[in-house]
Design a protein around this motif. Structure first.
Motif, PDB file in Angstrom:
ATOM      1  N   ILE A   1      35.815  48.497  49.070  1.00 20.89           N
ATOM      2  CA  ILE A   1      35.886  47.090  48.653  1.00 20.89           C
ATOM      3  C   ILE A   1      36.847  47.004  47.470  1.00 20.89           C
ATOM      4  CG2 ILE A   1      34.559  45.203  47.580  1.00 20.89           C
ATOM      5  CD1 ILE A   1      33.283  45.476  50.156  1.00 20.89           C
ATOM      6  N   ASN A   2      37.795  46.075  47.558  1.00 24.13           N
ATOM      7  CA  ASN A   2      38.730  45.834  46.453  1.00 24.13           C
ATOM      8  C   ASN A   2      38.680  44.359  46.094  1.00 24.13           C
ATOM      9  OD1 ASN A   2      40.327  48.450  46.112  1.00 24.13           O
ATOM     10  ND2 ASN A   2      40.392  48.094  48.321  1.00 24.13           N
ATOM     11  N   VAL A   3      38.359  44.066  44.842  1.00 27.97           N
ATOM     12  CA  VAL A   3      38.346  42.665  44.428  1.00 27.97           C
ATOM     13  C   VAL A   3      38.403  42.596  42.907  1.00 27.97           C
ATOM     14  CG1 VAL A   3      35.808  42.468  44.402  1.00 27.97           C
ATOM     15  CG2 VAL A   3      37.173  40.431  44.761  1.00 27.97           C
ATOM     16  N   THR A   4      39.019  41.526  42.423  1.00 28.75           N
ATOM     17  CA  THR A   4      39.072  41.299  40.982  1.00 28.75           C
ATOM     18  C   THR A   4      38.332  40.006  40.670  1.00 28.75           C
ATOM     19  OG1 THR A   4      41.177  42.432  40.785  1.00 28.75           O
ATOM     20  CG2 THR A   4      40.617  40.924  39.016  1.00 28.75           C
ATOM     21  N   ILE A   5      37.473  40.060  39.676  1.00 31.20           N
ATOM     22  CA  ILE A   5      36.744  38.862  39.263  1.00 31.20           C
ATOM     23  C   ILE A   5      37.142  38.548  37.826  1.00 31.20           C
ATOM     24  CG2 ILE A   5      34.442  37.907  38.815  1.00 31.20           C
ATOM     25  CD1 ILE A   5      33.631  40.048  41.147  1.00 31.20           C
ATOM     26  N   ASN A   6      37.731  37.376  37.660  1.00 27.83           N
ATOM     27  CA  ASN A   6      38.208  36.982  36.326  1.00 27.83           C
ATOM     28  C   ASN A   6      37.176  36.123  35.626  1.00 27.83           C
ATOM     29  OD1 ASN A   6      40.897  38.147  36.605  1.00 27.83           O
ATOM     30  ND2 ASN A   6      41.184  36.565  38.162  1.00 27.83           N
ATOM     31  N   LYS A   7      37.323  36.035  34.310  1.00 24.85           N
ATOM     32  CA  LYS A   7      36.421  35.197  33.524  1.00 24.85           C
ATOM     33  C   LYS A   7      36.476  33.761  34.051  1.00 24.85           C
ATOM     34  CE  LYS A   7      35.644  34.129  28.649  1.00 24.85           C
ATOM     35  NZ  LYS A   7      34.240  33.839  28.868  1.00 24.85           N
TER      36      LYS A   7
END
Ligand code: ADP
Ligand code: MG
Length: 276
Positions: free
Chosen positions: A20-26
């Motif tokens: 799983i690849n994902v970025t979660i930003n503020k």
């Protein structure tokens, strides 16, 4: 805020998360959709250190929490979690449920600082007057902390209109009330992000609205949220991005309009055709 890189999880020889690849930003509100058994809960449980990943990394505020050496309690103070079945402590009152974690952790901080200070004082006895190490300042007593945490918990209960339920046990609450208490309990830690695992799936239909309303309020206030849900309305209206997890992989990731109007992955098209 969170960078998930090639996250893998197997149970025995059963591969559940397959990179799983994902970025979660503020400030992101990420809705996670997918068929039952596809690995959505496992994904959230890895984020919250309730499962140890078998591969990959999860960089949260600069620290790889997939690394076994991280202090899980320190990590969890910054990441709240809300479960399908509320997971309130039934032998504690509503107020105690909300207060418990912050009161415990902040009091423990004081104990740690006192212990550290004893060591510093001891070492200082052997140091020259110009080399003495400074003590960690302790500005609050445990009584003050408990008072403060209680005030904050009461304010949160008031916010959801349940201040009169502070001293009752969770078993006397409706499902919607229980889940709203569970949500403010996670807020009481002032987390950076809150993870929700199907927060409305166990509720009677007439109680879904009150829980979604509270979640929408949180979203408006800028809380970063990752929400596994079957509530398409919520995903469409509130989410900044929607992920589709299928067979342990993210098969699609898009803004809600694009996700629902122009799904590209065939499995997502099939999934949406069944539920919309
Ligand atoms: P979802 O939340 O998308 O429905 P889960 O993450 O709960 O899916 O589960 C994905 C798969 O992992 C399922 O096949 C489930 O049986 C399996 N699984 C989950 N937890 C465990 C566990 N602790 N031990 C073995 N298998 C598990
Ligand atoms: Mg699940």
């Amino acid at each position: 805020m969170i960078d998930v890189i090639n996250l893998q999880k197997s149970f025995g020889d059963k591969e559940i998360l397959k990179g799983i690849n994902v970025t979660i930003n503020k400030g992101d509100i990420v809705a996670v959709l997918g068929p039952s058994g596809s690995g959505k809960s496992t994904f959230l449980r890895c984020l919250n250190c309730m499962e140890d990943p078998t591969g990959g990394s999860i960089i949260f505020n600069g620290v790889d929490i997939a690394d076994m050496k991280v202090d899980i309690n320190q990590h969890r103070r910054h990441m709240g979690m809300v479960f399908q079945h509320f997971n309130l402590y039934n032998n504690k009152t509503v107020l105690q449920n909300v207060m418990m974690a912050p009161a415990y952790l902040r009091c423990k901080d004081i104990d740690k600082a006192k212990k550290k200070n004893r060591m510093i004082k001891f070492k200082n006895m052997f140091r020259g007057s110009d080399k003495k190490e400074e003590l960690i300042p302790i500005t609050e007593t445990k009584e003050q902390i408990k008072k403060e945490v209680k005030e904050q918990a009461m304010a949160l209960l008031k916010r959801i209109g349940l201040e009169d339920k502070a001293d009752v046990y969770p078993s006397t609450l409706s499902g919607g009330q229980k889940q709203r208490v569970a949500i403010i309990r996670s807020m009481a830690m002032n987390p950076d992000v809150i993870l929700f695992d199907e927060p409305t799936s166990a509720l009677d239909p007439e109680m879904v609205g009150e829980v979604l309303e509270l979640m929408k309020d949180l979203a408006k206030e800028g809380m970063t949220m990752v929400v596994v849900t079957h509530e398409m309305g919520f995903a469409r209206e509130v989410a900044s991005r929607v992920l589709f997890i299928d067979d342990g992989q993210i098969k699609e990731e898009a803004a809600p309009a694009e996700f629902f109007e122009h799904p590209k992955d065939p499995r997502l098209q099939e999934f949406l055709s069944k539920i919309l």
